[in-house]
Design a protein around this motif. Sequence first.
Motif, PDB file in Angstrom:
ATOM      1  N   VAL A  12     -87.183-117.754 -30.107  1.00 34.76           N
ATOM      2  CA  VAL A  12     -88.106-118.793 -31.293  1.00 34.76           C
ATOM      3  C   VAL A  12     -89.307-118.785 -30.686  1.00 34.76           C
ATOM      4  CG1 VAL A  12     -88.153-120.874 -32.358  1.00 34.76           C
ATOM      5  CG2 VAL A  12     -85.860-119.965 -32.092  1.00 34.76           C
ATOM      6  N   PRO A  13     -90.369-118.444 -31.338  1.00 32.46           N
ATOM      7  CA  PRO A  13     -91.700-118.280 -31.118  1.00 32.46           C
ATOM      8  C   PRO A  13     -92.180-119.836 -30.937  1.00 32.46           C
ATOM      9  CG  PRO A  13     -91.646-117.188 -32.999  1.00 32.46           C
ATOM     10  CD  PRO A  13     -90.355-117.836 -32.803  1.00 32.46           C
ATOM     11  N   GLU A  14     -93.049-119.968 -29.862  1.00 33.94           N
ATOM     12  CA  GLU A  14     -93.565-121.571 -29.519  1.00 33.94           C
ATOM     13  C   GLU A  14     -94.823-121.524 -30.347  1.00 33.94           C
ATOM     14  OE1 GLU A  14     -93.406-122.925 -25.485  1.00 33.94           O
ATOM     15  OE2 GLU A  14     -95.438-121.807 -25.346  1.00 33.94           O
ATOM     16  N   SER A  15     -95.040-123.156 -30.600  1.00 30.98           N
ATOM     17  CA  SER A  15     -96.152-123.426 -31.666  1.00 30.98           C
ATOM     18  C   SER A  15     -97.410-123.409 -30.568  1.00 30.98           C
ATOM     19  CB  SER A  15     -95.724-124.894 -32.074  1.00 30.98           C
ATOM     20  OG  SER A  15     -96.040-125.721 -30.887  1.00 30.98           O
ATOM     21  N   GLU A  16     -98.443-123.304 -31.546  1.00 30.39           N
ATOM     22  CA  GLU A  16    -100.052-123.403 -31.036  1.00 30.39           C
ATOM     23  C   GLU A  16    -100.003-124.631 -29.967  1.00 30.39           C
ATOM     24  OE1 GLU A  16    -103.573-122.697 -33.362  1.00 30.39           O
ATOM     25  OE2 GLU A  16    -102.279-120.961 -34.359  1.00 30.39           O
ATOM     26  N   ALA A  17     -99.547-125.700 -30.684  1.00 31.12           N
ATOM     27  CA  ALA A  17     -99.705-126.920 -30.021  1.00 31.12           C
ATOM     28  C   ALA A  17     -99.138-126.835 -28.637  1.00 31.12           C
ATOM     29  CB  ALA A  17     -99.148-128.268 -30.568  1.00 31.12           C
TER      30      ALA A  17
END
Length: 208
Positions: A12-17
């Motif tokens: 699951v890709p990480e958010s920009e934040a």
Amino acid sequence: MSNSRSYAEFFVPESEAASAARARAADLGCTPVGAGAATALTFLAAAVTARTAVEIGTGAGVSGLALFAGMAEDGILTSIDIEAENQRAAKQAFTEGGIAPGRARLINGRALEVLPRLTDAAYDLVLVDAAKNEYDQYVDEAIRLLRVGGILAIDNALWHDKVADPTQRDADTVVLREVGRTVREDERLVPVMIPLGDGLLAAVKKGL
Ligand SMILES: C[S@@+](CC[C@H](N)C(=O)[O-])C[C@H]1O[C@@H](n2cnc3c(N)ncnc32)[C@H](O)[C@@H]1O
């Protein structure tokens, strides 16, 4: 890392934040939960629709963002850290992540002094991620704080591959290995060792 392990870790890709918070954590020298452990925390918080959670070790907010991503929309995270600078970074991460300011209750102080002030059986999830040599005491407090059906999550449960290696006998490794044994043998808990990040030991608190 094997292909499958890497695939699972970054499934699951990480958010920009979260990526920005991870960069600030590196600058501050506080190691955040790994990407896969963060995903598992989001999953666990969502599984119990957590409205109340405690985090022992705010850091720069990577794990906090992961918890918020799974918690109920109005869920409150109580997060404890001894370093005010780390909590300032976490606050920035929560703002960047679109978390309403009232949802993060940041308490600056020593975990073992703050935890006894929190209410018994009032929390849906507790994450343990502060001083490794105090983990056994955090776990005792966490079990007290959790409601029946609530989730205990312990980061660094595999501690750089050392917990599984009986020849490793440094103090932190010994504490973490002992915490694993205690959680596994505690009749009030249903445990699972999730081999993501640096190992996330999770357990559900049963009603007895
Ligand atoms: C591994 S970092 C936490 C990382 C964070 N959970 C994350 O994933 O973004 C550990 C944090 O625990 C804090 N800490 C260390 N000893 C502590 C203590 N005795 N009481 C409270 N916080 C402590 C450190 O200041 C540090 O921010």
